[in-house]
Design a protein around this motif. Structure first.
Motif, mmCIF file in Angstrom:
data_model
loop_
_atom_site.group_PDB
_atom_site.id
_atom_site.type_symbol
_atom_site.label_atom_id
_atom_site.label_comp_id
_atom_site.label_asym_id
_atom_site.label_seq_id
_atom_site.Cartn_x
_atom_site.Cartn_y
_atom_site.Cartn_z
ATOM 1 N N VAL A 162 44.877 24.941 49.642
ATOM 2 C CA VAL A 162 43.552 24.612 50.255
ATOM 3 C C VAL A 162 42.927 25.771 50.013
ATOM 4 N N TYR A 163 41.315 25.757 49.899
ATOM 5 C CA TYR A 163 40.687 26.652 49.222
ATOM 6 C C TYR A 163 39.356 26.921 50.087
ATOM 7 N N ILE A 164 38.812 27.798 50.147
ATOM 8 C CA ILE A 164 37.722 28.285 50.867
ATOM 9 C C ILE A 164 36.443 28.398 49.668
ATOM 10 N N ILE A 165 35.488 27.322 49.820
ATOM 11 C CA ILE A 165 34.190 27.502 49.221
ATOM 12 C C ILE A 165 33.229 28.085 50.150
ATOM 13 N N ASP A 166 32.231 28.929 49.325
ATOM 14 C CA ASP A 166 31.120 29.156 50.150
ATOM 15 C C ASP A 166 29.773 28.452 50.088
ATOM 16 N N LYS A 167 28.741 28.791 50.655
ATOM 17 C CA LYS A 167 27.504 28.016 50.790
ATOM 18 C C LYS A 167 26.767 27.831 49.373
ATOM 19 N N GLU A 168 27.138 28.835 48.346
ATOM 20 C CA GLU A 168 26.793 28.638 46.934
ATOM 21 C C GLU A 168 27.525 28.016 46.008
ATOM 22 N N GLY A 169 28.620 27.396 46.765
ATOM 23 C CA GLY A 169 29.594 26.728 45.667
ATOM 24 C C GLY A 169 30.495 27.609 44.988
ATOM 25 N N ASN A 170 30.966 28.898 45.729
ATOM 26 C CA ASN A 170 31.904 29.756 44.672
ATOM 27 C C ASN A 170 32.996 29.677 45.349
ATOM 28 N N LEU A 171 34.300 29.784 44.833
ATOM 29 C CA LEU A 171 35.510 29.940 45.502
ATOM 30 C C LEU A 171 35.912 31.270 45.947
ATOM 31 N N ARG A 172 36.114 31.424 47.244
ATOM 32 C CA ARG A 172 36.615 32.784 47.746
ATOM 33 C C ARG A 172 37.964 32.890 47.831
ATOM 34 N N GLY A 173 38.338 34.082 48.041
ATOM 35 C CA GLY A 173 39.743 34.374 48.350
ATOM 36 C C GLY A 173 39.956 35.980 48.179
ATOM 37 N N ARG A 174 41.312 36.202 47.928
ATOM 38 C CA ARG A 174 41.643 37.783 47.951
ATOM 39 C C ARG A 174 42.034 38.223 46.393
ATOM 40 N N ASP A 175 41.071 39.225 46.007
ATOM 41 C CA ASP A 175 41.559 39.604 44.578
ATOM 42 C C ASP A 175 42.645 40.755 44.501
ATOM 43 N N ASP A 176 43.129 41.156 45.689
ATOM 44 C CA ASP A 176 44.434 41.953 45.569
ATOM 45 C C ASP A 176 44.974 41.582 46.855
ATOM 46 N N ASP A 177 46.276 41.086 46.800
ATOM 47 C CA ASP A 177 47.062 40.288 47.719
ATOM 48 C C ASP A 177 48.599 40.932 47.725
ATOM 49 N N GLY A 178 48.480 42.347 47.203
ATOM 50 C CA GLY A 178 50.049 42.712 47.298
ATOM 51 C C GLY A 178 50.922 42.096 46.226
ATOM 52 N N ASP A 179 51.823 41.294 46.119
ATOM 53 C CA ASP A 179 52.733 40.787 45.193
ATOM 54 C C ASP A 179 51.856 39.914 44.242
ATOM 55 N N GLN A 180 50.953 39.080 44.890
ATOM 56 C CA GLN A 180 50.112 38.469 43.933
ATOM 57 C C GLN A 180 48.885 39.310 43.566
ATOM 58 N N GLU A 181 48.362 38.865 42.535
ATOM 59 C CA GLU A 181 47.106 39.673 42.149
ATOM 60 C C GLU A 181 45.908 39.262 42.824
ATOM 61 N N LYS A 182 45.836 37.819 42.990
ATOM 62 C CA LYS A 182 44.863 37.271 43.347
ATOM 63 C C LYS A 182 45.275 36.222 44.382
#
Length: 221
Positions: A162-182
């Motif tokens: 599942v994904y978080i979309i902001d009020k402007e229609g952009n995908l939000r998340g983490r750009d540095d999450d340890g083992d996963q880059e994003k």
């Protein structure tokens, strides 16, 4: 006790409470392991769903809403399992926020079974607050692909993420999450990931918009 002194103490108590409440609210939203000032934008301009058929009378849009979106496909078993975890660990905490919504993006052939399931689910959750939209397989795939993630839909247009979309229609998340880059999305099968990472990130984005609103209100004054 001197009545005048008593009145002064009450006045200071009221002022103290009024001062403390915004700080407590901010700490609630900004608490957690993810202490970004802003939740990073990973993909801009996610494909609009404005023209999709809605389960309600009104159209559903990403604009002006913080959206958690899901692609749970046409298999009712996937829809049931994924939404139960998500609802209990994330959604029910935020249903009272007017600018927050949960959107299920499904193929048209899932419509009858899904709407029957939502009616059944009302007994244990506020499923009436779910937004459900339907469209062709091609349109559902277009929206998913516009997220530009490393995830994939299966043959029934299902993904557990599942994904978080902001009020402007952009995908939000983490750009540095340890083992996963994003970290593009959150695995709805993983209760720990929902309770920790996703819950933290929803708090961060809600705090971000509330702080922005507070600043704008101050400027207007």
């Amino acid at each position: 006790m001197n009545p005048q002194r008593n009145t002064q103490i009450k006045k200071f108590l009221v002022l103290g409470i009024l001062f403390a409440l915004p700080i407590v609210a901010y700490l609630f939203f900004a608490s957690g392991k993810n202490n970004f000032a802003r939740l990073p934008i990973l993909t801009e301009n996610v494909q609009s769903i404005d023209a999709f058929e809605s389960a309600s009378d009104s159209a559903v849009s990403f604009q002006d809403k913080i959206s958690v979106i899901a692609f749970f496909g046409s298999d009712l078993n996937n829809i049931k399992g994924n939404t139960f975890n998500l609802d209990k660990k994330i959604l029910e905490k935020y249903y009272d926020f007017d600018d927050f919504q949960f959107v299920l993006i499904l193929p048209k052939d899932a419509q009858d079974e899904t709407e029957a399931f939502v009616e059944e689910f009302k007994r244990i959750t506020a499923s009436t607050k779910w937004k459900i939209v339907y469209s062709t397989e091609e349109n559902v795939k277009e929206v998913f692909e516009s997220l530009k993630t490393s995830h994939h839909l299966d043959s029934k247009l299902h993904s557990p993420y599942v994904y978080i979309i902001d009020k402007e229609g952009n995908l939000r998340g983490r750009d540095d999450d340890g083992d996963q880059e994003k970290l593009y999305g959150y695995d709805s099968r993983d209760v720990a990931e929902l309770s920790d990472k996703m819950n933290d990130d929803v708090k961060v984005i809600l705090a971000e918009y509330r702080l922005a609103l507070k600043r704008n209100n101050k400027r207007e004054i």
